[in-house]
Structures are given as structure tokens and as C-alpha cells.
Write an enzyme that holds these catalytic residues in place. Sequence first.
Site, short mmCIF file in Angstrom:
data_model
loop_
_atom_site.label_atom_id
_atom_site.label_comp_id
_atom_site.label_asym_id
_atom_site.label_seq_id
_atom_site.Cartn_x
_atom_site.Cartn_y
_atom_site.Cartn_z
N SER A 293 -3.01 26.51 -1.23
CA SER A 293 -3.73 26.89 -0.02
C SER A 293 -5.10 26.60 -0.32
O SER A 293 -5.55 26.51 -1.38
CB SER A 293 -3.56 28.39 0.40
OG SER A 293 -4.10 29.09 -0.54
N LYS A 294 -5.80 26.52 1.03
CA LYS A 294 -7.35 26.45 0.94
C LYS A 294 -7.87 27.53 -0.23
O LYS A 294 -8.94 27.18 -0.80
CB LYS A 294 -7.81 26.18 2.07
CG LYS A 294 -9.32 26.23 2.27
CD LYS A 294 -9.88 26.15 3.57
CE LYS A 294 -11.14 26.30 4.04
NZ LYS A 294 -11.96 27.25 2.87
#
Length: 536
Positions: A293-294
Site C-alpha cells: 500500500s501507499k
Amino acid sequence: MQLGWEWARDLVHYPNGIVIFVENFNQPKMERKVRVRFAPSPTGPLHMGGVRTALFNYLFAKKHGGDFLLRIEDTDQNRFVPGAEAYIIEALTWCGLVPDEGVGFGGEMGPYRQSERKPMYKKYADALIENGFAYYSFDTAEELDELRKQAEADKQVFSYDLHTRKGLKNSLTLSKEEVEAHLQGGEHYVIRFKMPENREIVEEDLIRGRVSFNTNQLDDKVLFKSDGMPTYHLANVVDDHLMEITHVIRGEEWLPSMPLHILLYEALGISENRPRFSHLPLILKPEGKGKLSKRDGDKMGFPVFPLLWKDPETGDISRGYREDGYFPEAFINMLALLGWNPGTEQEFFCMNELVESFDLTRVVKSGARFDPEKAKWFNRHYLQQKSSEELTQLFLPLLKEKGVTADLQKLERIVGSIKERCEFVKDLWDQGHFFFQAPDSYDEKTVRTKWKADTSEKLQAITAFFETISDWKATPIKDAFSEFMTQKEWGFGAVMVPVRLALVGSSSGPDLFEIFELIGKEETIERIRKACEVIQ
Ligand code: GLU
């Protein structure tokens, strides 16, 4: 009937009277032109997982002499983010994944933006209703919310499906007149797929092999809304059909949608040439469980997006591979090996080699763990492949920023002498700033351990000797200097480290004689004198 496919479907009869279509599982014979699409929704910047999906589609298309399309799936206007579409196009272009057709690239089968295809979908939704494969549902958002809450209170999950639809407000439960009245009254409605009861949907995914779903587990997905917009499922299937897509290659998160899509092709009577499906494995976090994920990127300091992204609402910046100094060929090479392997030891692939070697059957089913260090390692490799001339051109903007001007030939030599220490173009500055600026400090530990009581005296003697050298080039300096050192009977180490410290500010760096030549005689002498003054 000639399907043009070696894998034409067979009918399979189950003892309970159910009949289903099953593929015969050979590889497709490429009689139809291969056409694949990358179909992102413009809801934000493209995650590197999305770029990998685009890459695998591109490689598959090129390998089989086919077409790679870019279709923008923007039917959900609530999730539309300004700038996202332009970002996607720019990112694909930077990566060298240029579509043959699509938004921004032209083509015969457009428009390629679903919002511009809006009028095309209604007739498919109508046909589904007419033939009993779909129904109108009039339940309001509030009513459905209430049901969700009730179910939650009973530790259940509400689902609009073959069990619950019988008790809800839809064209299966209302009379014809009531339905008509609702529609005439302009009331909000949605069209839902009527999931058939107890059917086994079996498909040979080109990556996962045989996967099967029982329709009793699936809900009645919304296909169309009263604002005239189809949802993802209907638009996706209709467009893959109209755009003659032969293979759907997409992320694993879409696997649960596959049975619905297969049933939609069937219900619309367009199964015959429907695409084959392949679902790519997830890209996993560098450590621990779950999807990359970011947040992992922010936490560990690596980009998860191809290009820098500025959120139009919050102004938040997310870093990008491009702006972080990665070469597109390194980014692509790294992505290609996330979930695919060539079956050999080869790790470096240019795009043409990837096209040549790519094979969907060598894509793995299980998640592929992302390693940010490996991404840097690829960048280092591609940087080393570049000539000093090319790297110098890439270095010029940074030099300009630093206010440095220098002769191009000299710059190329400087770059040549330090490039092997670099992973990124910006490292050229970190590794070579002393070619342009005298050090303003000296590494303390080196001073402490290598600068002895007699060092200054020795260095003064060296500067005096340097004054006598007229041919100020690395090799002649080296020859003369060696002779000088032999005469003096000084150990090389005792002298060279302090000299380096004087020129560079630290104990590491490229060949010292190269540095002498490149910064020039005067500057060399000046820096040694200054170090003696400051350090004493
Ligand atoms: N619009 C979907 C997405 O955003 C496409 C999924 C598919 O390829 O079918 O990924």
C-alpha cells in the site's frame, strides 16, 4: 460452427440436470487477432500494481502480434478524480507502454472513455430485463441501509441475493402495474443481475488453472442505474465484447467478479467469442502480510506510484519513481519480475527481450513480494549501462541548479570516474561535488585517526613538489609522485589519506590522480594548503 479457437467450449451435463459450458483447456490458437486492454478507473494515481497489469497486457499483446488498448472506466462519477486520467496516460507513456488504441491514442473502436459510451449500454440492460436475466429494484438507499444494520445486529451480513430478493421491492415481487408506475413516476431504480440458483461456474484461468464458483454464494449485482449509467460489471463486459477483446488480464481482486461476467456474456448471447481470463497475483508488502500500500511506501521511504502525484483535494504529495530518479527501464524490469519469471537465471531484460520471453503461464498464482532494494539494484544496473556522455546530459540540470558550469568534456570524465559509485543520477552530485567545490569540512574520524603530528609538514613538501610538475595529467603526476615518495621513503597510506581528505573532505572517492588532474594544479595545491591550516 467454426469458433476460430482451439479451446471451444464443451457442454457438460451434471446429474442434477444443470448444464454448463466448460472450456477445453488447450492454449488458444491465435486465429483471432489478440486484443487486450488496460482498463483503469480514474480514481487517483496509478499504483505500481496497475502499471504491472498494463505491462503484462502490453507484453502479451506484443508477443502475439496483437493490440494493446487503454480504456478509461469512469462510470462511477462519484469516484472521479480530476487529473487521474492524464496521469495514467503520462505514466504509461513514461514506461514505454504506449497503447495502440485508447483515450489519447486514437483507434477505430472508440470512444474509449466509458462516460462517452453511455448511450450504448441501455439496450444491453433492457435485453437482460426482457429475457429475465435482470430485474428492476426500487429499494431506497435508506431501506437497504436499515437492512444492513439489522443484519449486523444479528451478526450477519446483508446481501441482495436469491434468498433476500423475494422479500424486497423489485420487479420480481411487484405487479407489472406497480413496476410501470414506479418507472413512470421517475423513481430511483437500479437494474440488478438475477443470479441463477445453484449453478457451478467453472473457468480455466490462464494463470490460476481451473477455478469454480457456485452461484448460490453470489449476490445480485447492480448493472445499471436510473441516471442512465451502467456500473463497472455491465460496461466492462459490453465493452470487452464490442472492442473484440480476446484476453482479460487483470488483478486478482477482480477474480470474484469473473463468474458474474461469464454469466453476463451468456445472458447477452455473446459468449461465443468472449475473452479468456487471467488474474494476476497481488504485489505484497516488503515485510509482513498483505497487499503493498501507499502507507508502506511512506513508512519505508520508497514510491508506490510511477510518477509524483499531487492530490487535487488535499494537496498531499506522493512520491513517484520518475521523480525519485528511477529510469523507466529499471522500473519496468523490476515490475516484470514481480510475479513472472522467465524460467532461466536471466534478470536483466529490455522491453524487447521481455516481449520475446513473456509467457502468461509463467506468471505465478501466489503473491509477489516487493523488494525496494531490488528496485534500486535495477536502477544501478541501468545507470552503469549508460555512457558517460548520456549521463552527463542527465546530470546537467542538477549542476545548473547548483550553479556549476564546466566544460562538457571535463564533465564527461568526472562522470566516468564516479558513475560506478552511483545508483541514481542525483548520486553523481553526492559522489562528485568536490570536483566543483572545495570541501568546507573534513571528516572528523579520518582527521582523528589519519592526521598525524608530521602530516602537515609532509603535505607542505608535497605541494612544493607539485609546483615543479609541468605536465599536469593523471599518469605523469602518478609517475613523478611515486618517484618522489620512494625518495622520501614515506608510506603511501600515511600521505594519500590526508591528501584525499584535503581534496574531497572524506576518505573515499575515485582515483586521486584523476582528481588532481580534473580539479587542476592550482586548486589541488590550494586545497592541500587550506587543509593544513584548518586541521592544524
Ligand atoms: N476498471 C477496473 C479497474 O479499475 C478494471 C478491471 C478489469 O480489468 O476488468 O481495475
